[in-house]
Design an enzyme around this catalytic site. Sequence first.
Site, PDB file in Angstrom:
ATOM      1  N   HIS A  43      20.310  21.253  56.045  1.00  0.00           N
ATOM      2  CA  HIS A  43      21.047  20.003  56.247  1.00  0.00           C
ATOM      3  C   HIS A  43      22.523  20.278  55.959  1.00  0.00           C
ATOM      4  O   HIS A  43      23.010  20.030  54.855  1.00  0.00           O
ATOM      5  CB  HIS A  43      20.503  18.916  55.316  1.00  0.00           C
ATOM      6  CG  HIS A  43      21.041  17.558  55.588  1.00  0.00           C
ATOM      7  ND1 HIS A  43      20.310  16.401  55.387  1.00  0.00           N
ATOM      8  CD2 HIS A  43      22.244  17.139  56.032  1.00  0.00           C
ATOM      9  CE1 HIS A  43      21.047  15.350  55.700  1.00  0.00           C
ATOM     10  NE2 HIS A  43      22.235  15.772  56.083  1.00  0.00           N
ATOM     11  N   GLU A  70      18.940  19.134  60.055  1.00  0.00           N
ATOM     12  CA  GLU A  70      19.169  17.721  59.766  1.00  0.00           C
ATOM     13  C   GLU A  70      20.663  17.450  59.676  1.00  0.00           C
ATOM     14  O   GLU A  70      21.446  18.329  59.299  1.00  0.00           O
ATOM     15  CB  GLU A  70      18.537  17.334  58.425  1.00  0.00           C
ATOM     16  CG  GLU A  70      17.049  17.546  58.334  1.00  0.00           C
ATOM     17  CD  GLU A  70      16.497  17.148  56.986  1.00  0.00           C
ATOM     18  OE1 GLU A  70      15.269  16.943  56.900  1.00  0.00           O
ATOM     19  OE2 GLU A  70      17.270  17.044  56.018  1.00  0.00           O
ATOM     20  N   HIS A 190      11.863  13.618  51.261  1.00  0.00           N
ATOM     21  CA  HIS A 190      12.773  13.166  50.206  1.00  0.00           C
ATOM     22  C   HIS A 190      11.983  12.845  48.943  1.00  0.00           C
ATOM     23  O   HIS A 190      11.235  11.878  48.886  1.00  0.00           O
ATOM     24  CB  HIS A 190      13.618  11.949  50.600  1.00  0.00           C
ATOM     25  CG  HIS A 190      14.908  11.886  49.804  1.00  0.00           C
ATOM     26  ND1 HIS A 190      16.086  12.439  50.248  1.00  0.00           N
ATOM     27  CD2 HIS A 190      15.182  11.389  48.579  1.00  0.00           C
ATOM     28  CE1 HIS A 190      17.033  12.252  49.354  1.00  0.00           C
ATOM     29  NE2 HIS A 190      16.504  11.630  48.324  1.00  0.00           N
TER      30      HIS A 190
END
EC number: 2.6.99.2
Length: 237
Positions: A43, A70, A190
């Site tokens: 990410h 991401e 997450h």
Amino acid sequence: MTKLSVNINKIATLRNSRGGNTPNVVRFAEDVQRFGAEGVTIHPRPDERHITYQDIYDLKPVVYTEYNIEGNPIKKFMDIVLEIKPTQVTLVPDAEDAITSNAGWDTIKHKDFLIDIIKEFQAKGIRTSIFVDPDLRQIEGAKATGTDRIELYTESFAHEYSLGNESAILPYSKCAELANSIGLGVNAGHDLSLDNIKFFKDNIPGLLEVSIGHALISESLYLGIENVVQMYLHKLS
């Protein structure tokens, strides 16, 4: 079996804290795949405080499982992803100064924007996923964007589950059921961890993939990365 994609941002954070190339992000990606991980997630953020834009290029030749990138689809992010052509791009509405992801897309408000972005990625053969909160309206909105998958934002579940509130899984189960019924693939991520991943997986129908970074890397400090990857695979099987 639900696939495990290892988010290696924390390895880049550790490397960047001292400069140089230790620990080596590319070597770590090779190792987690060798240990059984079925994907590698990164990410990158605009300030490159962990994963750098160069890392995106360096990882491409060594990620032979699923390469998941991401990020917020700003122009630079989009240009690199369209050039690299990873297996999957996961769109996340991060503010530039966000420490970590903290909300999903409003797929209704941003429908037209997401439609245009998703079409660009899909035209290059890149599977798309969008980060969403466990809200049935947002799942329906996600379908209207044309995305291939959603990624359920699981921080709320993880927090409540740690307090003993197993009913926190219910909005996620309902969203997964709806997504399955309308042809959307379901990913999640997450704050998923060894403590909650089996319960989560067992209650989410059709869960295709989980992306786990912070907890997995933290657990590996005590238990070792190879052992931890195997523990996740066992709980996901």
